[in-house]
Design a protein around this motif. Structure first.
Motif, PDB file in Angstrom:
ATOM      1  N   MET A  39       1.292  -1.045  -0.340  1.00 49.45           N
ATOM      2  CA  MET A  39       0.201  -0.304  -0.339  1.00 49.45           C
ATOM      3  C   MET A  39       1.062   1.240   0.103  1.00 49.45           C
ATOM      4  N   THR A  40       0.834   2.574  -1.300  1.00 50.48           N
ATOM      5  CA  THR A  40       0.988   3.137  -1.325  1.00 50.48           C
ATOM      6  C   THR A  40       1.101   4.166   0.066  1.00 50.48           C
ATOM      7  N   LEU A  41       1.718   5.560   0.342  1.00 50.72           N
ATOM      8  CA  LEU A  41       1.757   6.089   1.501  1.00 50.72           C
ATOM      9  C   LEU A  41      -0.548   7.157   0.791  1.00 50.72           C
ATOM     10  N   PRO A  42       0.274   7.428  -0.514  1.00 54.44           N
ATOM     11  CA  PRO A  42      -1.627   8.574  -0.562  1.00 54.44           C
ATOM     12  C   PRO A  42      -2.802   7.120  -0.348  1.00 54.44           C
ATOM     13  N   GLU A  43      -2.795   5.476  -0.896  1.00 53.62           N
ATOM     14  CA  GLU A  43      -3.602   4.929  -0.196  1.00 53.62           C
ATOM     15  C   GLU A  43      -3.736   4.521   1.426  1.00 53.62           C
ATOM     16  N   LEU A  44      -2.716   4.833   1.770  1.00 52.28           N
ATOM     17  CA  LEU A  44      -2.475   4.878   3.421  1.00 52.28           C
ATOM     18  C   LEU A  44      -3.782   6.215   3.997  1.00 52.28           C
ATOM     19  N   TYR A  45      -3.405   7.140   3.488  1.00 57.30           N
ATOM     20  CA  TYR A  45      -3.774   8.419   3.726  1.00 57.30           C
ATOM     21  C   TYR A  45      -5.519   8.614   3.304  1.00 57.30           C
ATOM     22  N   LEU A  46      -5.875   8.139   2.202  1.00 54.22           N
ATOM     23  CA  LEU A  46      -7.565   7.512   1.403  1.00 54.22           C
ATOM     24  C   LEU A  46      -7.913   6.567   2.492  1.00 54.22           C
ATOM     25  N   THR A  47      -7.252   5.302   3.148  1.00 50.78           N
ATOM     26  CA  THR A  47      -8.171   4.214   3.301  1.00 50.78           C
ATOM     27  C   THR A  47      -8.418   5.036   5.069  1.00 50.78           C
ATOM     28  N   LEU A  48      -7.760   5.635   5.685  1.00 50.24           N
ATOM     29  CA  LEU A  48      -7.034   6.678   6.936  1.00 50.24           C
ATOM     30  C   LEU A  48      -8.552   7.383   7.176  1.00 50.24           C
ATOM     31  N   LEU A  49      -8.515   8.243   5.956  1.00 52.65           N
ATOM     32  CA  LEU A  49      -9.953   9.108   5.339  1.00 52.65           C
ATOM     33  C   LEU A  49     -10.633   8.344   5.787  1.00 52.65           C
ATOM     34  N   ILE A  50     -10.904   7.285   4.617  1.00 55.49           N
ATOM     35  CA  ILE A  50     -12.668   6.905   4.684  1.00 55.49           C
ATOM     36  C   ILE A  50     -12.774   6.101   5.721  1.00 55.49           C
ATOM     37  N   GLY A  51     -11.724   4.973   6.966  1.00 55.67           N
ATOM     38  CA  GLY A  51     -12.193   4.864   7.768  1.00 55.67           C
ATOM     39  C   GLY A  51     -12.834   6.283   8.989  1.00 55.67           C
ATOM     40  N   GLY A  52     -11.829   7.245   9.149  1.00 54.84           N
ATOM     41  CA  GLY A  52     -12.102   8.015  10.165  1.00 54.84           C
ATOM     42  C   GLY A  52     -13.335   8.457   9.410  1.00 54.84           C
ATOM     43  N   THR A  53     -14.092   8.885   8.782  1.00 54.26           N
ATOM     44  CA  THR A  53     -15.607   9.556   8.267  1.00 54.26           C
ATOM     45  C   THR A  53     -16.224   8.034   8.790  1.00 54.26           C
ATOM     46  N   VAL A  54     -16.322   7.057   8.267  1.00 53.98           N
ATOM     47  CA  VAL A  54     -17.043   6.179   8.886  1.00 53.98           C
ATOM     48  C   VAL A  54     -17.248   5.647  10.503  1.00 53.98           C
ATOM     49  N   LEU A  55     -16.228   5.345  10.924  1.00 55.08           N
ATOM     50  CA  LEU A  55     -16.540   6.070  12.657  1.00 55.08           C
ATOM     51  C   LEU A  55     -17.479   6.950  12.794  1.00 55.08           C
ATOM     52  N   LEU A  56     -16.806   8.690  12.749  1.00 53.70           N
ATOM     53  CA  LEU A  56     -17.297   9.600  12.541  1.00 53.70           C
ATOM     54  C   LEU A  56     -18.889   9.811  12.534  1.00 53.70           C
ATOM     55  N   ALA A  57     -19.248   9.237  11.476  1.00 56.85           N
ATOM     56  CA  ALA A  57     -20.779   8.797  11.209  1.00 56.85           C
ATOM     57  C   ALA A  57     -21.203   8.024  12.259  1.00 56.85           C
ATOM     58  N   SER A  58     -20.930   6.779  12.413  1.00 62.25           N
ATOM     59  CA  SER A  58     -21.047   5.513  13.424  1.00 62.25           C
ATOM     60  C   SER A  58     -21.351   5.945  14.753  1.00 62.25           C
ATOM     61  N   ILE A  59     -20.346   7.532  14.610  1.00 57.39           N
ATOM     62  CA  ILE A  59     -20.565   7.686  16.607  1.00 57.39           C
ATOM     63  C   ILE A  59     -21.467   8.601  16.105  1.00 57.39           C
ATOM     64  N   ALA A  60     -21.790   9.524  15.492  1.00 58.35           N
ATOM     65  CA  ALA A  60     -23.394  10.604  15.242  1.00 58.35           C
ATOM     66  C   ALA A  60     -24.956   9.520  14.943  1.00 58.35           C
ATOM     67  N   ALA A  61     -24.213   8.699  14.351  1.00 59.24           N
ATOM     68  CA  ALA A  61     -25.257   7.404  14.034  1.00 59.24           C
ATOM     69  C   ALA A  61     -26.005   6.853  15.323  1.00 59.24           C
ATOM     70  N   ALA A  62     -24.120   6.406  16.614  1.00 53.41           N
ATOM     71  CA  ALA A  62     -25.529   5.684  17.573  1.00 53.41           C
ATOM     72  C   ALA A  62     -25.911   7.354  18.766  1.00 53.41           C
ATOM     73  N   ARG A  63     -25.533   8.293  18.659  1.00 50.35           N
ATOM     74  CA  ARG A  63     -26.098   9.609  18.677  1.00 50.35           C
ATOM     75  C   ARG A  63     -27.534   9.812  18.269  1.00 50.35           C
ATOM     76  N   ALA A  64     -27.797   9.556  17.319  1.00 46.54           N
ATOM     77  CA  ALA A  64     -29.118  10.001  16.845  1.00 46.54           C
ATOM     78  C   ALA A  64     -30.316   8.108  17.409  1.00 46.54           C
ATOM     79  N   ALA A  65     -29.816   7.627  17.328  1.00 48.70           N
ATOM     80  CA  ALA A  65     -30.137   6.094  17.745  1.00 48.70           C
ATOM     81  C   ALA A  65     -30.746   6.056  19.360  1.00 48.70           C
TER      82      ALA A  65
END
Length: 518
Positions: free
Chosen positions: A1-27
């Motif tokens: 995995m190249t460094l740009p791919e790593l950044y993209l993976t972390l960006l997607i993972g962090g966004t999904v994590l934050l979206a899930s936390i927001a979903a938990a609050r909404a739930a």
């Protein structure tokens, strides 16, 4: 995995994590179990949504099992031994005989109502027979229920994964004509439960002894080490083909009830790890399913779920709890509280990995069943508890006691938070009658600090700092909890704060757990 791919993976993972936390609050705000919105996040992020392609059932099985281990360690760490000690027998019967009854009734319904062949029907019945620890811990602990009801359902959810996994593996790796007899199945079950339970208890006791006598250089290492012992128990049991799930839960139970420093910090860390495991698990399972295949699974899921909810679960609860004389109202609630969540979906990946014909259809049925019946059961549990007159209107938060070691003085610093409604409210310091040389050194009240004298009156919302010695800490905690339960007249009302007669080897007395009775 190249460094740009790593950044993209972390960006997607962090966004999904934050979206899930927001979903938990909404739930939480709308009264829905958060697992539903976690699953929805995974479906939206999947191939038919944002385009993330994930269809590796074997990887999902491995990661899902690891996440369940973390969830069960957290469940054990936050469960009081005094709450489940007398419930081990009924919980054990529900987790074994109850699973067998549930599998049989559900399979019969799938066979006769849907025309499934017996082998696939038994496999489906085994997959959905286990209540889900993550769902149970998340939902029931927010309800003001009697401790024996909550403890029984929690203990059952921690124990019944092992029998279920054994049955799912048997039905996934054999054909209808090669199914083993009851003897080998029972023998395998007993080995898994006994070996896994033994390893869990031994690992928990070893971890408790180590953490009590080894001063770690940083406070944050205590929670890491505690959870680490639970993971070691899980892995050690799995390495000898025993139940890692049972080992993880029991090791957490032993560690959570031991006399360890920084127990509140450990509990908070474990809850955070449990939430992270739940989020990752449900999002991954949401990614695994193909939404375009789900509509055809709605009718079978409704049929199987209805049989499970209205026949299999009540019959298993009735038959298993009959010898223990559990009141019918509690039996009815326990039947309705048999929540399904991540465990059935993870188990549905087993036949896919083994190449069972129709396994993908089973996954879709299980996924839809979990979503639909969690929508039915989860939000209605508070109303069901009220209708059955099981809720306690006087339920209050418990006092929290945290311990930090003062190695140089051979003493401990205790911090006690007094919740609203506690009977510590209105008690003067001298009325605490704490065992010498324990002393209240500081009170934090409304954001300010004051040094108390013997006549200072405690108030709800206060945080107390006490200094006590290693030998009197247990007595001090018991005394505080006695007053918390009965007020300043605790001694006259029979609350002496004395040790309880029963004590589990390797654990602290129930009065010295991190979550104390009022």
């Amino acid at each position: 995995m190249t460094l740009p791919e790593l950044y993209l993976t972390l960006l997607i993972g962090g966004t999904v994590l934050l979206a899930s936390i927001a979903a938990a609050r909404a739930a939480h705000r709308v009264g829905l179990p958060s697992l539903l919105l976690f699953l929805a996040v995974g479906v939206v992020a999947g191939e038919d949504g944002l385009g993330l392609d994930f269809d590796d059932a074997q990887l999902a099985q491995a990661l899902g099992t690891a996440a369940l281990a973390v969830i069960l360690v957290e469940g054990g760490l936050t469960t009081r031994w005094s709450d489940v000690r007398r419930l081990l027998a009924p919980a054990g019967v529900l987790a074994t005989a109850g699973v067998a009854v549930s599998v049989a009734v559900t399979a019969a319904g799938a066979h006769w109502l849907l025309g499934m062949d017996w082998h696939l029907a038994l496999l489906l019945g085994a997959i959905v027979s286990s209540t889900d620890a993550a769902a149970v811990f998340a939902v029931l602990r927010s309800l003001p229920l009697p401790q024996k009801v909550t403890g029984l359902v929690e203990a059952e959810s921690g124990f019944n994964d092992a029998p279920t996994i054994i049955l799912v593996l048997i039905f996934s790796t054999t054909t209808a004509g090669d199914l083993p007899g009851p003897g080998p199945v029972v023998g395998n079950l007993l080995y898994q439960l006994v070996a896994g339970g033994t390893l869990g208890v031994l690992t928990g006791r070893l971890g408790a002894a180590a953490l009590r006598h080894i001063a770690l250089p940083a406070t944050g290492l205590y929670p890491l080490a505690t959870v680490g012992f639970g993971i070691v128990a899980f892995a050690a049991a799995g390495a000898v083909n025993a139940s890692g799930i049972i080992a993880a839960y029991l090791s957490g139970l032993v560690l959570g009830n031991a006399e360890l420093p920084h127990r509140a910090a450990t509990r908070s860390f474990a809850e955070g790890a449990g939430w992270l495991a739940q989020i990752g698990l449900f999002v991954m399972l949401g990614l695994l399913v193909d939404p375009s295949e789900l509509p055809s699974a709605i009718l079978p899921a409704l049929v199987v779920g209805t049989v499970l909810l209205l026949a299999a679960r009540p019959v298993s609860v009735l038959l298993c709890l009959l010898p223990f004389r559990v009141p019918w109202r509690e039996q009815a609630f326990i039947s309705w509280a048999g929540l399904r969540g991540a465990v059935p979906i993870v188990l549905a990946t087993f036949p896919i990995v083994e190449g069972v014909t129709g396994a993908r259809d089973v996954l879709n049925i299980v996924f839809v069943l979990v979503v639909l019946f969690t929508l039915v059961q989860g939000p209605t549990l508070p109303a069901a508890a009220r209708r059955l007159r099981l809720t306690r209107s006087d339920a209050l938060r418990e006092i929290q006691v945290e311990t930090a070691p003062l190695d140089v003085l051979d003493a401990d610093l205790l911090t006690v938070a007094i919740p609203q409604g506690s009977r510590l409210h209105g008690v003067a310091v001298f009325e605490l009658r704490l065992p010498p040389p324990t002393v209240v050194t500081l009170i934090v009240r409304d954001g300010t600090t004051l040094v108390p004298d013997r006549d200072t009156v405690l108030r709800a919302g206060d945080e107390l700092l006490l200094i006590t010695t290693l030998h009197t800490r247990e007595a001090a905690e018991r005394r505080l909890r006695a007053i918390g339960r009965r007020g300043k007249l605790a001694r006259w009302l029979g609350e002496h704060g004395a040790p309880e007669p029963e004590k589990e080897p390797g654990t602290s007395p129930p009065g010295s757990t991190a979550r104390a009775p009022r």
